[in-house]
Design a protein around this motif. Structure first.
Motif, mmCIF file in Angstrom:
data_model
loop_
_atom_site.group_PDB
_atom_site.id
_atom_site.type_symbol
_atom_site.label_atom_id
_atom_site.label_comp_id
_atom_site.label_asym_id
_atom_site.label_seq_id
_atom_site.Cartn_x
_atom_site.Cartn_y
_atom_site.Cartn_z
ATOM 1 N N ASP A 87 0.953 -1.169 -0.068
ATOM 2 C CA ASP A 87 -0.006 0.117 -0.094
ATOM 3 C C ASP A 87 0.890 1.237 -0.042
ATOM 4 O OD1 ASP A 87 -2.225 -1.661 2.128
ATOM 5 O OD2 ASP A 87 -2.414 -1.385 0.011
ATOM 6 N N THR A 88 2.040 1.059 0.293
ATOM 7 C CA THR A 88 2.998 2.394 0.232
ATOM 8 C C THR A 88 2.869 3.033 -0.943
ATOM 9 O OG1 THR A 88 4.479 1.341 1.677
ATOM 10 C CG2 THR A 88 5.432 2.849 0.425
ATOM 11 N N ALA A 89 2.832 4.317 -1.172
ATOM 12 C CA ALA A 89 2.471 5.070 -2.255
ATOM 13 C C ALA A 89 2.341 6.589 -1.913
ATOM 14 C CB ALA A 89 1.306 4.435 -3.101
ATOM 15 N N VAL A 90 2.392 7.400 -3.027
ATOM 16 C CA VAL A 90 1.611 8.864 -2.864
ATOM 17 C C VAL A 90 0.498 8.492 -3.259
ATOM 18 C CG1 VAL A 90 1.589 10.925 -3.569
ATOM 19 C CG2 VAL A 90 3.779 9.900 -3.281
ATOM 20 N N TYR A 91 -0.577 9.137 -2.392
ATOM 21 C CA TYR A 91 -2.139 8.794 -2.652
ATOM 22 C C TYR A 91 -2.467 10.148 -2.933
ATOM 23 C CZ TYR A 91 -2.426 4.420 -0.745
ATOM 24 O OH TYR A 91 -2.289 2.901 -0.356
ATOM 25 N N TYR A 92 -3.419 10.221 -3.972
ATOM 26 C CA TYR A 92 -4.042 11.412 -4.721
ATOM 27 C C TYR A 92 -5.556 11.516 -4.610
ATOM 28 C CZ TYR A 92 0.771 12.151 -6.763
ATOM 29 O OH TYR A 92 2.026 12.163 -7.116
ATOM 30 N N CYS A 93 -6.086 12.495 -4.341
ATOM 31 C CA CYS A 93 -7.691 12.704 -4.404
ATOM 32 C C CYS A 93 -7.935 13.218 -5.531
ATOM 33 C CB CYS A 93 -8.246 13.245 -3.085
ATOM 34 S SG CYS A 93 -7.850 14.994 -3.206
ATOM 35 N N ALA A 94 -8.986 12.885 -6.355
ATOM 36 C CA ALA A 94 -9.523 13.433 -7.488
ATOM 37 C C ALA A 94 -10.708 13.659 -7.422
ATOM 38 C CB ALA A 94 -8.997 12.358 -8.774
ATOM 39 N N ALA A 95 -11.272 14.480 -8.560
ATOM 40 C CA ALA A 95 -12.813 14.572 -8.642
ATOM 41 C C ALA A 95 -13.196 14.701 -10.158
ATOM 42 C CB ALA A 95 -13.281 15.994 -7.917
ATOM 43 N N ARG A 96 -14.275 14.327 -10.393
ATOM 44 C CA ARG A 96 -14.863 14.580 -11.631
ATOM 45 C C ARG A 96 -16.374 14.642 -11.871
ATOM 46 N NH1 ARG A 96 -16.619 9.966 -14.594
ATOM 47 N NH2 ARG A 96 -15.683 10.619 -16.645
ATOM 48 N N LEU A 97 -16.696 15.186 -12.949
ATOM 49 C CA LEU A 97 -18.348 15.412 -13.056
ATOM 50 C C LEU A 97 -18.619 14.000 -13.718
ATOM 51 C CD1 LEU A 97 -18.808 19.025 -14.643
ATOM 52 C CD2 LEU A 97 -19.140 18.144 -12.265
ATOM 53 N N GLY A 98 -19.732 13.515 -13.208
ATOM 54 C CA GLY A 98 -20.325 12.199 -13.888
ATOM 55 C C GLY A 98 -20.001 11.140 -12.849
ATOM 56 N N GLY A 99 -19.984 9.667 -13.406
ATOM 57 C CA GLY A 99 -19.825 8.902 -12.509
ATOM 58 C C GLY A 99 -18.417 8.347 -12.043
ATOM 59 N N ILE A 100 -18.390 7.016 -11.632
ATOM 60 C CA ILE A 100 -17.055 6.698 -11.042
ATOM 61 C C ILE A 100 -16.703 6.071 -12.363
ATOM 62 C CG2 ILE A 100 -15.904 4.643 -9.977
ATOM 63 C CD1 ILE A 100 -18.109 5.107 -8.124
ATOM 64 N N SER A 101 -14.999 6.355 -12.551
ATOM 65 C CA SER A 101 -14.205 5.838 -13.533
ATOM 66 C C SER A 101 -12.840 5.401 -12.927
ATOM 67 C CB SER A 101 -13.944 7.124 -14.735
ATOM 68 O OG SER A 101 -12.963 6.611 -15.349
ATOM 69 N N ARG A 102 -12.316 4.145 -13.320
ATOM 70 C CA ARG A 102 -11.299 3.677 -12.969
ATOM 71 C C ARG A 102 -9.928 4.480 -13.706
ATOM 72 N NH1 ARG A 102 -11.823 -1.042 -9.794
ATOM 73 N NH2 ARG A 102 -14.126 -1.425 -9.462
ATOM 74 N N LEU A 103 -10.432 4.919 -14.657
ATOM 75 C CA LEU A 103 -9.355 5.550 -15.609
ATOM 76 C C LEU A 103 -9.159 6.878 -14.977
ATOM 77 C CD1 LEU A 103 -7.792 4.963 -18.319
ATOM 78 C CD2 LEU A 103 -9.614 6.313 -19.538
ATOM 79 N N GLY A 104 -7.798 7.218 -14.760
ATOM 80 C CA GLY A 104 -7.117 8.159 -14.057
ATOM 81 C C GLY A 104 -7.311 9.534 -15.186
#
Length: 120
Positions: A87-104
């Motif tokens: 789980d070690t990593a840099v974690y980023y929060c993100a936002a988008r209009l619309g639904g959930i997407s797994r594509l960054g």
């Protein structure tokens, strides 16, 4: 709109952390909000996202991580339990209009990232 992550740090394997991402400025209530992570030498990967009570997780964190949001505070959280070295990593929060997407690349807004390090 700025998004500022907090809550990262160093934790032993098996421990817990809670990440927060607070949005300031004008926000949109129907945004999906999510978390991605990037480990050294690896591509950025989807971790979890939430929109209108619907959540999605990558398989490796299911049952260990929980995403939630407080619209009144414009904040999204990621509760991480039973942490492991992977789980070690840099974690980023993100936002988008619309639904959930797994594509960054489909996410519109990003925070600056917070480091999570899990020692084994």
């Amino acid at each position: 709109v700025q998004r500022v992550e907090s809550g990262g740090g160093l934790v032993q394997a098996g421990g817990s952390l809670r990440l927060s991402c607070a949005a300031s400025g004008r926000t949109v209530r129907n945004e999906a909000m999510g978390w991605f992570r990037q480990a050294p030498g690896k591509d950025r990967e989807f971790v979890a996202a939430i929109t209108w009570g619907i959540t999605g997780y990558t398989d490796s964190v299911k049952g260990r991580f929980t995403i939630s949001r407080d619209n009144a505070k414009n904040t999204v959280y990621l509760q991480m339990n039973s942490l492991i070295a992977d789980d070690t990593a840099v974690y980023y929060c993100a936002a988008r209009l619309g639904g959930i997407s797994r594509l960054g690349s489909s996410w519109d807004y990003w925070g600056q990232g917070t480091q999570v390090t899990v020692s084994s």
